[in-house]
Each structure stands twice: as C-alpha cells, then as structure tokens.
Motif scaffolding. Sequence first.
Motif, mmCIF file in Angstrom:
data_model
loop_
_atom_site.group_PDB
_atom_site.id
_atom_site.type_symbol
_atom_site.label_atom_id
_atom_site.label_comp_id
_atom_site.label_asym_id
_atom_site.label_seq_id
_atom_site.Cartn_x
_atom_site.Cartn_y
_atom_site.Cartn_z
ATOM 1 N N PRO A 86 35.759 55.213 43.194
ATOM 2 C CA PRO A 86 36.086 54.089 42.304
ATOM 3 C C PRO A 86 35.249 52.855 42.593
ATOM 4 C CG PRO A 86 37.787 54.373 43.966
ATOM 5 C CD PRO A 86 36.877 55.568 44.074
ATOM 6 N N LEU A 87 34.838 52.174 41.541
ATOM 7 C CA LEU A 87 34.082 50.937 41.663
ATOM 8 C C LEU A 87 34.961 49.719 41.411
ATOM 9 C CD1 LEU A 87 31.439 49.295 41.901
ATOM 10 C CD2 LEU A 87 31.033 49.780 39.471
ATOM 11 N N TRP A 88 35.768 49.790 40.348
ATOM 12 C CA TRP A 88 36.562 48.623 39.940
ATOM 13 C C TRP A 88 37.873 48.558 40.709
ATOM 14 C CZ3 TRP A 88 34.045 45.075 37.384
ATOM 15 C CH2 TRP A 88 32.913 45.459 36.661
ATOM 16 N N THR A 89 37.745 48.337 42.001
ATOM 17 C CA THR A 89 38.911 48.175 42.860
ATOM 18 C C THR A 89 39.395 46.729 42.821
ATOM 19 O OG1 THR A 89 37.514 47.663 44.773
ATOM 20 C CG2 THR A 89 38.076 49.985 44.409
ATOM 21 N N TYR A 137 26.800 44.833 38.261
ATOM 22 C CA TYR A 137 27.986 44.234 37.656
ATOM 23 C C TYR A 137 28.415 42.971 38.411
ATOM 24 C CZ TYR A 137 28.885 48.137 34.488
ATOM 25 O OH TYR A 137 28.792 49.052 33.478
ATOM 26 N N PHE A 138 28.314 43.014 39.738
ATOM 27 C CA PHE A 138 28.702 41.841 40.525
ATOM 28 C C PHE A 138 27.843 40.630 40.168
ATOM 29 C CE2 PHE A 138 27.739 39.303 44.383
ATOM 30 C CZ PHE A 138 28.972 38.694 44.527
ATOM 31 N N ILE A 139 26.541 40.825 40.099
ATOM 32 C CA ILE A 139 25.639 39.715 39.793
ATOM 33 C C ILE A 139 25.768 39.299 38.332
ATOM 34 C CG2 ILE A 139 23.188 39.046 39.709
ATOM 35 C CD1 ILE A 139 22.805 40.806 42.196
ATOM 36 N N PHE A 188 36.862 44.449 44.528
ATOM 37 C CA PHE A 188 35.625 44.237 43.781
ATOM 38 C C PHE A 188 35.870 43.295 42.597
ATOM 39 C CE2 PHE A 188 32.565 45.478 40.435
ATOM 40 C CZ PHE A 188 31.391 45.148 41.102
ATOM 41 N N ILE A 189 36.967 43.495 41.908
ATOM 42 C CA ILE A 189 37.306 42.605 40.794
ATOM 43 C C ILE A 189 37.542 41.188 41.305
ATOM 44 C CG2 ILE A 189 39.022 42.095 39.015
ATOM 45 C CD1 ILE A 189 39.429 45.141 38.746
ATOM 46 N N GLY A 190 38.255 41.075 42.429
ATOM 47 C CA GLY A 190 38.552 39.758 42.989
ATOM 48 C C GLY A 190 37.306 38.998 43.392
ATOM 49 N N ILE A 191 36.377 39.684 44.073
ATOM 50 C CA ILE A 191 35.165 38.986 44.528
ATOM 51 C C ILE A 191 34.262 38.658 43.351
ATOM 52 C CG2 ILE A 191 33.737 41.035 44.980
ATOM 53 C CD1 ILE A 191 33.977 37.776 47.060
ATOM 54 N N SER A 192 34.270 39.479 42.308
ATOM 55 C CA SER A 192 33.468 39.186 41.117
ATOM 56 C C SER A 192 34.011 37.970 40.379
ATOM 57 C CB SER A 192 33.445 40.401 40.179
ATOM 58 O OG SER A 192 32.820 41.506 40.795
ATOM 59 N N ILE A 193 35.332 37.860 40.277
ATOM 60 C CA ILE A 193 35.942 36.700 39.619
ATOM 61 C C ILE A 193 35.684 35.437 40.429
ATOM 62 C CG2 ILE A 193 38.131 35.631 38.934
ATOM 63 C CD1 ILE A 193 39.150 38.425 38.254
ATOM 64 N N THR A 234 32.246 46.615 49.582
ATOM 65 C CA THR A 234 33.310 47.220 48.785
ATOM 66 C C THR A 234 32.779 48.216 47.753
ATOM 67 O OG1 THR A 234 33.250 45.329 47.257
ATOM 68 C CG2 THR A 234 34.876 45.243 49.024
ATOM 69 N N ILE A 235 31.483 48.147 47.467
ATOM 70 C CA ILE A 235 30.881 49.059 46.493
ATOM 71 C C ILE A 235 30.539 50.385 47.183
ATOM 72 C CG2 ILE A 235 28.885 49.456 44.995
ATOM 73 C CD1 ILE A 235 28.699 46.400 44.682
ATOM 74 N N PRO A 236 30.935 51.524 46.610
ATOM 75 C CA PRO A 236 30.567 52.821 47.207
ATOM 76 C C PRO A 236 29.051 52.978 47.259
ATOM 77 C CG PRO A 236 32.260 53.083 45.502
ATOM 78 C CD PRO A 236 31.777 51.678 45.408
#
Length: 399
Positions: free
Chosen positions: A7-10, A140-142, A13-18, A128-130
């Motif tokens: 899984p990518l959208w954990t 996606y993060f950037i 990962f969502i929290g750090i992207s926001i 956090t990214i596999p």
Amino acid sequence: MIENKPPLWTRNFIGISISNFFLFMTFYFLLVTIPIYVVDHLNGEKSQAGLMITIFLISAILIRPFSGRWIEKYGSRMILLCSLIVFFAASLLYFLADSVEVLFLVRFIHGIGFGMATTAAGSIAATTIPDSRRGEGMGYFILSSNFAMVIGPFLGLTALHSWGITTMLQIAVAAAFFGLLSGLLINIKEEKKEDRKLVPMNWKDAIFEIKAVPVALAGAFFAIVYSSILSFVSVYAGEIGLSHVASFFFVVYAVVLLLSRPFTGKWYDLHGPNFIVYPAIILFAAGMLILGTAQSAIFFLAAAAFAGLGWGTLFPTFQTIAIQASPPKRAAMATATFLSIFDIGIGLGSFLVGLAAAKISLGDLYTYSTGYILAGILLYYFLQGHKLKREKKKEVNAA
C-alpha cells in the motif's frame, strides 16, 4: 494474475503529504505578498523586498545539514513536529513586525522552521513509501508542493488586495497551523532513542550526504532556469499582453502534473530513472522555447503544460535518485543535501536572471534558456546518468 502491491496511501503518507502541502502553501503565499507588504506598507525599498526572499532561503539552507543530523539522532517525527512549531510561531510574529528590520529577523526564523520541516517531511515520505513504489510515491508527495505553488500565490494576492494585510497574515497563520495539525497525526515507528546512536564520521559526512551531491548538482543546474519562471513569468505575461491569463499558467502546470504523475512514477519504478529524465529534459526545453516565443494565450499555456511535464517530472525524479543513491539510514541527510543544493540553484538563478533581464528581453531569455537546458543532458549523463545506466545493465544481466 493480479499483482499485489504494497500500500502507498497509508495514514502516514497522506498525513505527511497534507502537512507538506500546507507548509509550502504558506511559503508561496508569503513569497508573493511579503515584497508588496514591504514596499507598500512598511515603506521599504525594492532591494529590501528582494532580500526578504534571500534571507528566508539562506536560513533554510544553513539549517538543513544540521536538520539531517538531528533526524538521524532524534528521529524524523520529533524534528518534524519541532520544526512545524517553529514555523507556526514565526507566522504569528509577522503581526509584530512593524519595521523592515524586524521583518528581516522574522523571515530568518521562519526560514529555519521551513528548512527543518522540509527536510524532515522528505525523510518521512521516503521511509513510508514502499521501495517498489518509490518513484510513484515520491512523485505524488512532491505533487503536494506543486499544488501549493498554484494555490498559495493566488490566495495570497487575493487576500492582500481584497481583504487587507491583517486577513492575509491570518490566513498564513491558519495554513501553518493546519500543517502542524497534520504533522501531529503522523505516527511512524522509529528506533528507540537509546538505540539511535550516531556513527562517528568526518565533518563532511556530518553536514551532507556525498552520494546525493551529483544528482543535486544536476537539479540545481536546471533550477536556475526554473527560478526564471517563478520570478518573472507574471511580468513576462504583462509584457506580451497576456496578463489576463498569467494566473492560469501554474494552474495548467499543476493539472498536467496531476494527469501525468500516475504514469511517470510507475515508469520510473519499472524502467529506472534515465527512462524518465532524458525525455523530461527535452520537454522542459520545449516548454521554454514555446514560452519565449509565445504571442497568444494558447502558446503561453502550452508552455506551462510542457514545463509542467518536463520540470515537474525532473524534480521528484532527482530527489528520488538522491535518496536511493544513499544508504537507507542516511535518507534524511540525502534529502537535506539535495534540497540545500537545489535552493542554492534557485537563489543563484533568481540573482542571475535579474541581471540578465536588465540586458535582454524576458522572451529572449526564455528562448536562450532552451540551449542551456539541452546542455544539461550532458551534465546529467556525466554526473549521474552513466552510473545509473551501468546499474540497470547489471540488473538486466542478473535477471
């Protein structure tokens, strides 16, 4: 057969992207409004307004090597939260800045929080990214900071001109607060403090990750041109009679990024970095050529699309290469090294472009930069590309 991907959208990962989105939104929000505030409200000089950006970047660059080291010692979540608190507190200090001199100090403090937070955020994202989805995930993060680059300036200028300086600063505080709140939701497993011992190293290893330097230099080379877009594309739009579409430049830029990201990230993971980098450089060069010769809204926005697809793909790819080229435990220092050298490119580019713009037209400047970008193909090959090519051949032969 259905491929089972990790899984990518954990949640993390969502929290750090926001959190990264709000961090950069505050940065871009103030990037376009503070110079106007200095000149129109504090009666400062235009040279002082320009220094507001320089001081911010200098403090961010200076703190990043230390941030990488602190992350290795205390953990990325701890440094992220501390930095977000500093960033939020500094955003409150703008209300007390009643002179240019005080505002210089506030910008320096704000830059410290920004430098630490971006380093920690990049490190958390990388961990956090596999591994099998590293290219896709970093893309996606950037993308979160790319969206901030669109929303921040638009909202900042709207707030300043429509609602006044107080409301503008309140929105900046709110954005910084939401960045902190998102950071608090992140819960990553890290080594216990007593187990996280720093390995003795020489001073060079203590302030940067040497394996991230080659691709960081390539990134800084292209960032010099990118800085010309950040600094002068709105001015250029006015010069060619396209002020009415200037605000849509980064909107198109972001839309193209969003549509291309699922493909470019997966191609990175499947075929390797070089498969992405060389076409992206050519697309970036094409975008600058179209921009420099644009005389209509269609070509002006087409340049945004090509630049978004080109540079918007290069930046996350370079950062991912920097992280993957370094040992896993040095991901934070690799991130710090890459961003520090990249910011030097942005700062140097803004200065050089300002000098060049006084001698030649912006249209000619953008057109000539096409050759500069294409020359970067050779630079990238000698700095990083040839090494990645050899590694890819070894993987194929081993398979």
